[in-house]
Motif scaffolding. Structure first.
Motif, short mmCIF file in Angstrom:
data_model
loop_
_atom_site.label_atom_id
_atom_site.label_comp_id
_atom_site.label_asym_id
_atom_site.label_seq_id
_atom_site.Cartn_x
_atom_site.Cartn_y
_atom_site.Cartn_z
N GLY A 1 22.01 45.63 49.93
CA GLY A 1 22.99 46.46 50.65
C GLY A 1 22.32 47.04 51.90
N ALA A 2 21.12 47.58 51.70
CA ALA A 2 20.35 48.11 52.83
C ALA A 2 20.07 47.01 53.85
CB ALA A 2 19.02 48.69 52.32
N ALA A 3 19.67 45.84 53.35
CA ALA A 3 19.33 44.74 54.26
C ALA A 3 20.54 44.33 55.09
CB ALA A 3 18.80 43.55 53.45
N SER A 4 21.73 44.38 54.49
CA SER A 4 22.89 43.99 55.30
C SER A 4 23.25 45.06 56.32
CB SER A 4 24.09 43.53 54.47
OG SER A 4 24.24 44.23 53.32
N VAL A 5 22.90 46.30 56.04
CA VAL A 5 23.10 47.34 57.07
C VAL A 5 22.13 47.11 58.24
CG1 VAL A 5 22.91 49.82 57.55
CG2 VAL A 5 23.98 49.03 55.42
N PHE A 6 20.89 46.77 57.92
CA PHE A 6 19.92 46.43 58.98
C PHE A 6 20.46 45.27 59.82
CE2 PHE A 6 15.51 48.21 58.11
CZ PHE A 6 15.89 49.12 57.16
N GLY A 7 20.90 44.22 59.13
CA GLY A 7 21.36 43.01 59.83
C GLY A 7 22.59 43.27 60.68
N ALA A 8 23.52 44.04 60.14
CA ALA A 8 24.76 44.32 60.90
C ALA A 8 24.45 45.18 62.13
CB ALA A 8 25.79 45.01 60.01
N ALA B 1 33.18 35.94 46.08
CA ALA B 1 33.74 37.12 46.75
C ALA B 1 32.97 38.37 46.36
CB ALA B 1 35.21 37.29 46.37
N SER B 2 32.79 39.26 47.33
CA SER B 2 32.29 40.59 47.01
C SER B 2 33.48 41.40 46.51
CB SER B 2 31.72 41.26 48.27
OG SER B 2 30.69 40.48 48.84
N GLY B 3 33.21 42.43 45.72
CA GLY B 3 34.28 43.31 45.25
C GLY B 3 34.46 44.43 46.27
N VAL B 4 35.72 44.75 46.57
CA VAL B 4 35.95 45.88 47.49
C VAL B 4 36.94 46.86 46.87
CG1 VAL B 4 37.70 44.60 48.84
CG2 VAL B 4 36.55 46.55 49.87
N MET B 5 36.66 48.13 47.06
CA MET B 5 37.51 49.21 46.57
C MET B 5 37.45 50.33 47.59
SD MET B 5 35.65 49.17 42.97
CE MET B 5 34.64 47.83 43.58
N GLY B 6 38.44 51.20 47.58
CA GLY B 6 38.36 52.30 48.52
C GLY B 6 39.49 53.28 48.34
N ASN B 7 39.44 54.37 49.12
CA ASN B 7 40.49 55.39 49.01
C ASN B 7 41.48 55.30 50.16
OD1 ASN B 7 39.12 56.49 51.17
ND2 ASN B 7 38.29 58.24 50.03
N ASP B 8 41.43 54.23 50.94
CA ASP B 8 42.32 54.08 52.09
C ASP B 8 42.67 52.61 52.21
OD1 ASP B 8 43.05 55.60 54.88
OD2 ASP B 8 42.56 53.48 55.20
N LEU C 1 31.71 48.19 48.90
CA LEU C 1 31.58 46.74 48.70
C LEU C 1 30.51 46.49 47.66
CD1 LEU C 1 31.27 44.86 52.15
CD2 LEU C 1 32.93 44.39 50.35
N ASP C 2 30.88 45.85 46.56
CA ASP C 2 29.87 45.50 45.54
C ASP C 2 29.44 44.06 45.79
OD1 ASP C 2 28.31 45.00 43.27
OD2 ASP C 2 29.55 46.30 42.00
N ILE C 3 28.19 43.90 46.23
CA ILE C 3 27.69 42.58 46.63
C ILE C 3 26.69 42.00 45.63
CG2 ILE C 3 28.10 43.00 49.10
CD1 ILE C 3 25.04 43.44 49.40
N ALA C 4 26.72 42.52 44.37
CA ALA C 4 25.75 42.03 43.39
C ALA C 4 25.87 40.51 43.17
CB ALA C 4 25.91 42.77 42.06
N GLY C 5 27.09 39.97 43.31
CA GLY C 5 27.26 38.53 43.07
C GLY C 5 27.09 37.68 44.32
N THR C 6 27.16 38.28 45.49
CA THR C 6 27.18 37.49 46.72
C THR C 6 25.90 37.56 47.53
OG1 THR C 6 28.24 39.38 47.81
CG2 THR C 6 29.69 37.63 47.02
N ALA C 7 25.06 38.56 47.29
CA ALA C 7 23.91 38.78 48.16
C ALA C 7 22.74 37.84 47.89
CB ALA C 7 23.44 40.23 48.05
N TRP C 8 22.79 37.18 46.72
CA TRP C 8 21.70 36.21 46.48
C TRP C 8 22.13 35.13 45.54
CZ3 TRP C 8 21.45 40.92 43.93
CH2 TRP C 8 21.40 40.84 42.54
N GLY D 1 22.00 36.74 52.84
CA GLY D 1 22.37 37.37 54.12
C GLY D 1 23.74 38.02 54.10
N ARG D 2 24.48 37.84 53.01
CA ARG D 2 25.73 38.56 52.87
C ARG D 2 25.40 40.00 52.51
NH1 ARG D 2 29.77 34.77 49.39
NH2 ARG D 2 31.25 36.41 49.96
N ALA D 3 26.06 41.01 52.98
CA ALA D 3 27.33 41.10 53.65
C ALA D 3 27.23 41.28 55.18
CB ALA D 3 28.08 42.29 53.08
#
Ligand code: BES
Ligand code: MN
Ligand code: ZN
Length: 497
Positions: free
Chosen positions: A294-301, A390-397, A464-471, A482-484
């Motif tokens: 998750g941190a790595a994708s923030v760096f990359g983005a 797919a990554s899982g996405v949830m939110g309040n908006d 975004l839950d990327i446990a299944g997509t990040a590796w 390299g996702r997300a």
């Protein structure tokens, strides 16, 4: 790698390889006809036999063009209605694989034959550049082999199009494709590094380096800074490890006004997750070095946003820690008080991601963000639900969630929504604290989202839950993906239009 775009009619000197797309099995397009002449009609003979167009995605290589030393690759894309960005991305991947395996140094890719397929030129060039980038990535070995010979033969790509408007669009795609590709490389490199090298302090050092190379203002909060802020939930996780926790804050200011509200990305930076006292089984535990993706994708983005010079403000926040079973580690039943003031009963020390994220999310409020997205390898349950596609996405908006889903479609780094209904919240009830850190076996990804939602009530927030997509796990393919980076970068690109 050099990337250029030019008009078909002015591109005189041919590259070592020329790629053209066929969109009909009835008539050979005008471009292909030109090559047919050079090949004394053998192309039309092949075409008539159906060998070039018997399967959508068929790649045919003609090794030499008459007496010129130019290879021709024909790609059958089918009729326009058959095309989708998802299908084109697969095609781009097989083209990139072919270019690599045939060690071609320069290539002309003519987009003329797919101009009618309904995919924008921006998207076409972007996905080709990204696919070539994915093929070029090499898993970093530690220590790096002294004489690592570069297997990269491809040095230049030239896209050929018909009109000036197409040149402009294609160039945009090259630019975002390259920036996203570079961002993914950065994320993959960090994700692939072992836990003994990639510690919270290492991530902080990399953030500072990224700040210097990409004009970000970087602040790193130490444990004592965090203590003053009351981040006891985050600090309770790092107490179980000898590596000090870091809270990394990276500011990108691209908006005309420095005070324009920022978009915030919060990335889980668990540099190794052994589970703590609720220790994980040992099989495959090495893979938990990826718990900082998750941190790595923030760096990359952030790197990609800076390379593209997007006119928005973005802040990346990375809470970083290890999760290990030390004598001072969290114990099941421990109660901690988070920065928000809410108390948390830690029933499972392996649900640590949410414990560090909740304080980082509370911290994010001081920047008065437009939106906050957290990205985390948060639950094994998301792999059960969605696998690695797919990554899982949830939110309040819902608008924010929709924007993220759309960005996933455009970038082909897709996300699927899970319901964050109130009905699930009671699974987090605790007899002893405001909230428990686990919600039982059922709906594990959703209850993790519910936990985070308790800390984001006054934010426009998504997770975004990327446990299944990040590796990719196990075997030879093991490594970070390299996702997300693509979906996050696309979300931010979309905010500028
Ligand atoms: N980092 C893991 C999530 C994870 C597990 C990612 C397996 C990839 C594969 C996270 O910290 C974790 O351990 N989550 C627990 C939560 C549970 C204790 C409620 C999980 O998913 O098992
Ligand atoms: Mn864990
Ligand atoms: Zn974890």
């Amino acid at each position: 790698m050099k990337t250029t775009v030019s008009l078909l009619e002015v591109a005189l000197k041919p590259a070592a390889c020329h790629i053209i797309f066929l969109n009909s099995d009835k008539t050979l397009g005008s471009e292909a006809k030109g090559f047919d002449q050079k090949l004394n009609g053998s192309l039309s003979t092949l075409f008539k036999s159906g060998a070039l167009t018997n399967k959508i995605g068929r790649l045919t290589i003609i090794p030499a063009l008459g007496n010129q030393n130019t290879r021709l690759i024909l790609v059958y894309v089918g009729k326009s209605s058959n095309n989708s960005v998802a299908a084109f991305k697969k095609l781009a991947t097989s083209i990139a694989g072919k270019l690599k395996s045939s060690s071609i140094g320069s290539v002309d890719i003519s987009l003329v034959g797919i101009s009618a397929c309904g995919i924008s030129f921006e998207s076409l060039s972007r996905h080709i550049i990204e696919a070539i980038g994915d093929e070029r990535y090499r898993v970093a070995q530690q220590p790096a082999p002294a004489d690592a010979p570069s297997k990269q033969k491809l040095l230049s790509i030239r896209f050929l199009v018909n009109t000036k408007a197409q040149v402009k669009q294609t160039k945009l795609g090259c630019q975002s494709g390259q920036a996203i590709s570079n961002g993914k490389d950065l994320a993959r490199n960090l994700g692939d590094l072992p836990g003994n090298i990639c510690t919270p302090s290492y991530l902080a050092k990399q953030a500072r380096a990224l700040g210097r190379s990409h004009k970000l203002k970087v602040d790193v909060l130490s444990e004592s800074d965090m203590k003053k802020l009351g981040m006891n939930s985050l600090l309770s996780v790092s107490r179980g490890s000898r590596q000090p926790a870091k809270l990394i804050v990276m500011h990108y200011s691209g908006a005309k006004s420095k005070t324009e509200q920022p978009y915030i990305l919060v990335g889980k930076g668990l540099t190794f997750d052994a589970g703590g006292i609720s220790i994980k089984p040992s099989a495959g535990m090495d893979e938990m070095k990826y718990d900082m993706c998750g941190a790595a994708s923030v760096f990359g983005a952030l790197q990609a946003v800076s390379e593209m010079g997007l006119e928005i403000n973005v802040i990346g926040i990375v809470p970083s820690s290890e999760n290990l079973p030390d004598g001072d580690a969290n114990k099941p039943g421990d109660i901690v008080k988070s920065m928000s003031g809410q108390t948390i009963e830690i029933l499972n020390t392996d649900a640590e991601g949410r414990l560090i994220l909740c304080d980082a999310l509370t911290y994010s409020k001081r920047f008065k963000p437009k939106t906050v997205i957290d990205i985390a390898t948060l639950t094994g349950a998301v792999i059960v639900a969605l696998g690695s596609h797919a990554s899982g996405v949830m939110g309040n908006d819902q608008d924010l969630v929709n924007d993220i889903i759309n960005a996933g479609e455009t970038s082909q780094d897709r996300a699927w929504q899970l319901p964050l209904w109130d009905d699930y919240q009671k699974q987090l009830d605790s007899n002893f604290a405001d909230i428990a850190n686990i919600g039982g076996r059922a709906a594990g990804t959703i209850t993790a989202g519910c936990f985070l939602s308790r800390f984001t009530e006054d934010l426009t927030w998504a997770h975004l839950d990327i446990a299944g997509t990040a590796w990719r796990s196990g075997g030879k393919q093991k490594g970070a993906t390299g996702r997300a980076v693509p979906i996050l970068t696309q979300y931010l690109i979309d905010r500028t239009n």
